[in-house]
Write an enzyme that holds these catalytic residues in place. Structure first.
Site, short mmCIF file in Angstrom:
data_model
loop_
_atom_site.label_atom_id
_atom_site.label_comp_id
_atom_site.label_asym_id
_atom_site.label_seq_id
_atom_site.Cartn_x
_atom_site.Cartn_y
_atom_site.Cartn_z
CD GLU A 91 -3.03 -0.92 0.23
OE1 GLU A 91 -3.38 0.23 -0.10
OE2 GLU A 91 -3.53 -1.94 -0.28
CE1 TYR A 122 -0.26 -3.19 -6.05
CE2 TYR A 122 1.63 -1.75 -5.68
CZ TYR A 122 0.44 -2.29 -5.25
OH TYR A 122 -0.07 -1.96 -4.02
CG ASN A 150 -10.60 4.01 -2.40
OD1 ASN A 150 -11.36 4.71 -1.74
ND2 ASN A 150 -9.30 3.95 -2.17
NE ARG A 157 -8.95 6.94 -7.45
CZ ARG A 157 -8.78 5.65 -7.24
NH1 ARG A 157 -7.84 5.00 -7.87
NH2 ARG A 157 -9.55 5.01 -6.37
CE1 TYR A 196 -10.25 0.91 -16.46
CE2 TYR A 196 -8.04 1.28 -15.59
CZ TYR A 196 -9.38 0.98 -15.39
OH TYR A 196 -9.84 0.75 -14.12
CG ASN A 201 -5.16 4.88 -3.93
OD1 ASN A 201 -4.04 5.27 -3.59
ND2 ASN A 201 -5.56 3.64 -3.73
CE1 TYR A 207 0.48 1.95 -4.15
CE2 TYR A 207 -0.76 3.88 -4.88
CZ TYR A 207 -0.73 2.63 -4.31
OH TYR A 207 -1.90 2.03 -3.90
CD GLU A 210 -4.10 -3.02 -8.70
OE1 GLU A 210 -5.11 -2.42 -8.28
OE2 GLU A 210 -3.01 -3.01 -8.08
CE LYS A 211 -6.19 1.91 -8.37
NZ LYS A 211 -5.31 1.18 -7.45
#
Length: 314
Positions: A91, A122, A150, A157, A196, A201, A207, A210-211
């Protein structure tokens, strides 16, 4: 006789193996403890979740979320000077409570940050096999998509999306929009979109989650919001994604995406990297444990990680 020898060999191999104890299953997700060899070609390792094996363990993997509110109990556990305690967390600092307690509790870190001792991102972009090189861009019936659960109005974002959606149609899915997708439909939906929104976040060095890697795997161009472009380019090819920072306003980005929608040849250039490479997601938990074991097996020197809070939270 062969059976007896084989059994003795297995016992000896087990005794010589580097043992890593998973103190708690990360987020309660269990994984196959015997997969280091098959998944990562890492041998000579034995993973266990059995705490009775604690005295024999060469390393102990502690997942941040399960220990951050319970550190005092760890301080009472007898500990061999040779045993490595490994802090594992995926995280971001914004989504991880700071650790109270002593500054030198852990010996090693396992994290998405490149400067951690055991680096597990990731995902990765790796050399393509012959099968991967047969890639074709999937059929598209949507322009821009976003799948999000979330939602927080204070997230950058969310603010960016609210402005962007004034200038271009965004097909939205996920818990926040009341349009849940099954695991299968998640990737099917993603691959049907030209672009996409790979919006993180929170914004932190390295960081990149997987997004980003999910759309790359699905054959969709990611539009990223996260750390600076230069940081992304350390992980993935420069021509494989679009960064919001490359545009002065969300309206400019919307105009660029509309332009690419009308120019197929330019759009397809975002997949040039697929001639040589393919994206892969990391296996959460099991990859950390296996790579921790491999690291401990190879590095026998004294090591303590002081000031974890300063390093991670600044």
């Amino acid at each position: 006789n062969n059976d007896v020898l084989s059994k003795h060999f297995e016992i000896l191999k087990d005794e010589l193996a580097t043992v890593v104890l998973i103190w708690t299953w990360p987020f309660g997700r269990q994984f196959d403890l015997r997969s280091c060899s098959s998944l990562y070609n890492i041998t000579g390792c034995r993973l266990t979740s059995d705490r009775s094996q604690y005295p024999k363990a060469h390393g102990v993997m502690f997942h941040h979320r399960e220990i951050c509110h319970n550190l005092p109990s760890l301080l009472t556990i007898p500990r061999s000077p040779l045993q490595k305690w490994v802090w594992m967390n995926m995280e971001s600092p914004a989504n991880s409570p700071r650790l109270p307690g002593p500054a030198s509790l852990f010996n090693l870190t396992a994290n998405y940050r490149r400067d951690s001792d055991v680096w597990v991102p990731y995902g990765r972009v790796v050399e393509a096999s012959n099968d991967d090189k047969a890639f074709k861009i999937p059929n598209k019936d949507k322009l821009v998509c976003w799948i999000v659960n979330n939602w927080n109005d204070s997230f950058w974002r969310v603010k960016y999306f609210n402005q962007l959606s004034n200038h271009i149609k965004v097909d939205t899915f996920g818990g926040h929009f009341g349009r849940y997708l099954s695991y299968r439909d998640y990737f099917k939906t993603m691959s049907s979109c030209k672009f996409y929104l790979s919006f993180e976040n929170s914004i932190h060095k390295d960081y990149i989650t997987e997004k980003l890697f999910n759309p790359m795997i699905s054959g969709t161009v990611p539009v990223v919001l996260g750390p600076p472009r230069a940081n992304y380019e350390e992980f993935i090819p420069a021509d494989s994604f679009i960064h919001v920072n490359d545009f002065k306003t969300p309206q400019e980005l919307a105009e660029h995406l509309t332009y690419l929608d009308q120019n197929q040849e330019m759009y397809e250039q975002y997949f040039t990297w697929r001639k040589h490479f393919v994206a892969r997601r990391s296996d959460f938990g099991v990859e950390h444990a296996c790579r921790i074991c491999d690291h401990i097996k190879q590095h026998k020197g004294y090591r303590v990680f002081k000031h974890l809070n300063t390093w991670y939270w600044g």
